[in-house]
Scaffold this motif. Structure first.
Motif, mmCIF file in Angstrom:
data_model
loop_
_atom_site.group_PDB
_atom_site.id
_atom_site.type_symbol
_atom_site.label_atom_id
_atom_site.label_comp_id
_atom_site.label_asym_id
_atom_site.label_seq_id
_atom_site.Cartn_x
_atom_site.Cartn_y
_atom_site.Cartn_z
ATOM 1 N N THR A 60 -32.425 19.079 31.880
ATOM 2 C CA THR A 60 -32.702 17.901 32.457
ATOM 3 C C THR A 60 -33.758 17.012 31.703
ATOM 4 O O THR A 60 -34.845 17.450 31.685
ATOM 5 C CB THR A 60 -32.769 17.576 33.711
ATOM 6 N N GLU A 61 -33.388 15.817 31.225
ATOM 7 C CA GLU A 61 -34.433 15.128 30.212
ATOM 8 C C GLU A 61 -34.599 13.670 30.989
ATOM 9 O O GLU A 61 -33.819 13.385 31.886
ATOM 10 C CB GLU A 61 -33.807 14.610 28.726
ATOM 11 N N GLN A 62 -35.533 12.951 30.672
ATOM 12 C CA GLN A 62 -35.682 11.721 31.160
ATOM 13 C C GLN A 62 -35.024 10.619 30.340
ATOM 14 O O GLN A 62 -35.069 10.715 28.970
ATOM 15 C CB GLN A 62 -37.243 11.278 31.054
ATOM 16 N N LEU A 63 -34.221 9.701 30.823
ATOM 17 C CA LEU A 63 -33.437 8.687 30.039
ATOM 18 C C LEU A 63 -34.235 7.853 29.377
ATOM 19 O O LEU A 63 -35.351 7.380 29.779
ATOM 20 C CB LEU A 63 -32.474 8.255 31.067
ATOM 21 N N ASP A 64 -33.710 7.512 28.192
ATOM 22 C CA ASP A 64 -34.655 6.553 27.463
ATOM 23 C C ASP A 64 -34.772 5.311 28.095
ATOM 24 O O ASP A 64 -33.671 4.876 28.702
ATOM 25 C CB ASP A 64 -34.283 6.532 26.038
ATOM 26 N N ARG A 65 -35.503 4.366 27.694
ATOM 27 C CA ARG A 65 -35.686 3.135 28.547
ATOM 28 C C ARG A 65 -34.610 1.982 28.321
ATOM 29 O O ARG A 65 -34.249 1.382 29.204
ATOM 30 C CB ARG A 65 -37.096 2.478 28.003
ATOM 31 N N ALA A 66 -34.059 2.125 27.089
ATOM 32 C CA ALA A 66 -33.011 1.146 26.794
ATOM 33 C C ALA A 66 -31.687 1.523 27.567
ATOM 34 O O ALA A 66 -31.014 0.430 28.234
ATOM 35 C CB ALA A 66 -32.718 1.359 25.425
ATOM 36 N N ALA A 67 -31.372 2.853 27.675
ATOM 37 C CA ALA A 67 -30.272 3.208 28.585
ATOM 38 C C ALA A 67 -30.478 2.940 29.951
ATOM 39 O O ALA A 67 -29.506 2.483 30.915
ATOM 40 C CB ALA A 67 -29.910 4.659 28.267
ATOM 41 N N ARG B 145 -18.241 -4.137 41.095
ATOM 42 C CA ARG B 145 -19.445 -3.812 41.910
ATOM 43 C C ARG B 145 -19.704 -2.453 41.699
ATOM 44 O O ARG B 145 -19.713 -1.490 42.441
ATOM 45 C CB ARG B 145 -19.169 -4.012 43.187
ATOM 46 N N VAL B 146 -19.469 -1.983 40.446
ATOM 47 C CA VAL B 146 -20.059 -0.560 40.105
ATOM 48 C C VAL B 146 -21.283 -0.255 40.550
ATOM 49 O O VAL B 146 -22.437 -0.738 40.703
ATOM 50 C CB VAL B 146 -20.083 -0.240 38.277
ATOM 51 N N THR B 147 -21.341 1.146 40.767
ATOM 52 C CA THR B 147 -22.741 1.781 41.251
ATOM 53 C C THR B 147 -22.707 3.115 40.301
ATOM 54 O O THR B 147 -21.869 3.850 40.254
ATOM 55 C CB THR B 147 -23.123 2.251 42.676
ATOM 56 N N LEU B 148 -23.768 3.503 39.668
ATOM 57 C CA LEU B 148 -24.200 4.695 38.957
ATOM 58 C C LEU B 148 -25.338 5.417 39.733
ATOM 59 O O LEU B 148 -26.333 4.963 39.572
ATOM 60 C CB LEU B 148 -24.421 4.091 37.489
ATOM 61 N N THR B 149 -24.948 6.529 40.019
ATOM 62 C CA THR B 149 -25.984 7.372 40.521
ATOM 63 C C THR B 149 -26.042 8.610 39.554
ATOM 64 O O THR B 149 -25.252 9.375 39.524
ATOM 65 C CB THR B 149 -25.566 8.290 41.857
ATOM 66 N N VAL B 150 -27.317 8.534 38.821
ATOM 67 C CA VAL B 150 -27.372 9.573 37.646
ATOM 68 C C VAL B 150 -27.897 10.813 38.414
ATOM 69 O O VAL B 150 -28.701 11.145 39.543
ATOM 70 C CB VAL B 150 -28.610 9.090 36.943
ATOM 71 N N GLU B 151 -26.958 11.768 37.743
ATOM 72 C CA GLU B 151 -27.291 13.349 38.175
ATOM 73 C C GLU B 151 -27.829 14.135 37.291
ATOM 74 O O GLU B 151 -28.739 14.985 37.859
ATOM 75 C CB GLU B 151 -25.836 13.970 38.638
ATOM 76 N N ARG B 152 -27.551 14.081 35.926
ATOM 77 C CA ARG B 152 -28.109 14.511 35.015
ATOM 78 C C ARG B 152 -28.362 13.727 33.531
ATOM 79 O O ARG B 152 -27.689 13.157 33.315
ATOM 80 C CB ARG B 152 -27.535 15.824 34.825
ATOM 81 N N VAL B 153 -29.271 14.293 32.903
ATOM 82 C CA VAL B 153 -29.527 13.500 31.876
ATOM 83 C C VAL B 153 -29.920 14.433 30.718
ATOM 84 O O VAL B 153 -30.635 15.504 30.882
ATOM 85 C CB VAL B 153 -30.848 12.510 31.622
ATOM 86 N N GLU B 154 -28.853 14.743 29.370
ATOM 87 C CA GLU B 154 -29.121 15.412 28.414
ATOM 88 C C GLU B 154 -29.334 14.829 27.107
ATOM 89 O O GLU B 154 -28.767 13.909 26.857
ATOM 90 C CB GLU B 154 -28.197 16.436 28.118
ATOM 91 N N ARG B 155 -30.103 15.240 26.168
ATOM 92 C CA ARG B 155 -30.188 14.766 24.516
ATOM 93 C C ARG B 155 -29.378 15.724 24.072
ATOM 94 O O ARG B 155 -29.301 16.969 23.933
ATOM 95 C CB ARG B 155 -31.777 15.134 24.123
#
Length: 107
Positions: free
Chosen positions: A2-9, A59-69
């Motif tokens: 798991t990584e931190q999501l970049d600011r733009a995304a 009315r989309v909602t996005l719940t982030v579960e995992r971030v990968e590079r």
């Protein structure tokens, strides 16, 4: 991993969750592309029309579960909610400076 999501995304995800189509569009480069399961929408006008019909307009909602590079992309596994498609999905983001040049959506 798991990584931190970049600011733009992260700005695009936040704008979608806030229902703010103008902030969502401002997060893309001028020639930015949304690839929604192989259907490509390029530039602000096409992305707005797609979003109004299928994304923020639903009315989309996005719940982030995992971030990968993965190479040049940040890939987000998220649970999608709202009035359109719901369920698990993957969003791959390519950035150019402080904005997203391509957002690819797959299952």
């Amino acid at each position: 991993m798991t990584e931190q999501l970049d600011r733009a995304a992260q700005r695009l995800i936040d704008a979608a969750n806030d229902g703010d189509v103008d902030a969502f569009l401002a997060g893309f480069t001028e020639d930015g592309v949304v690839d929604d399961w192989g259907r490509e929408f390029r530039g602000a006008d096409e992305i707005r029309a797609w979003s109004d019909a299928e994304f923020i307009g639903k009315r989309v909602t996005l719940t982030v579960e995992r971030v990968e590079r993965r190479g040049a992309e940040s890939v987000v596994a998220a649970q999608v909610g709202g009035e359109g498609f719901t369920g698990p999905s993957h969003f791959a983001f390519r950035t150019d400076g402080d904005r997203v040049s391509r957002m690819t959506i797959r299952g």
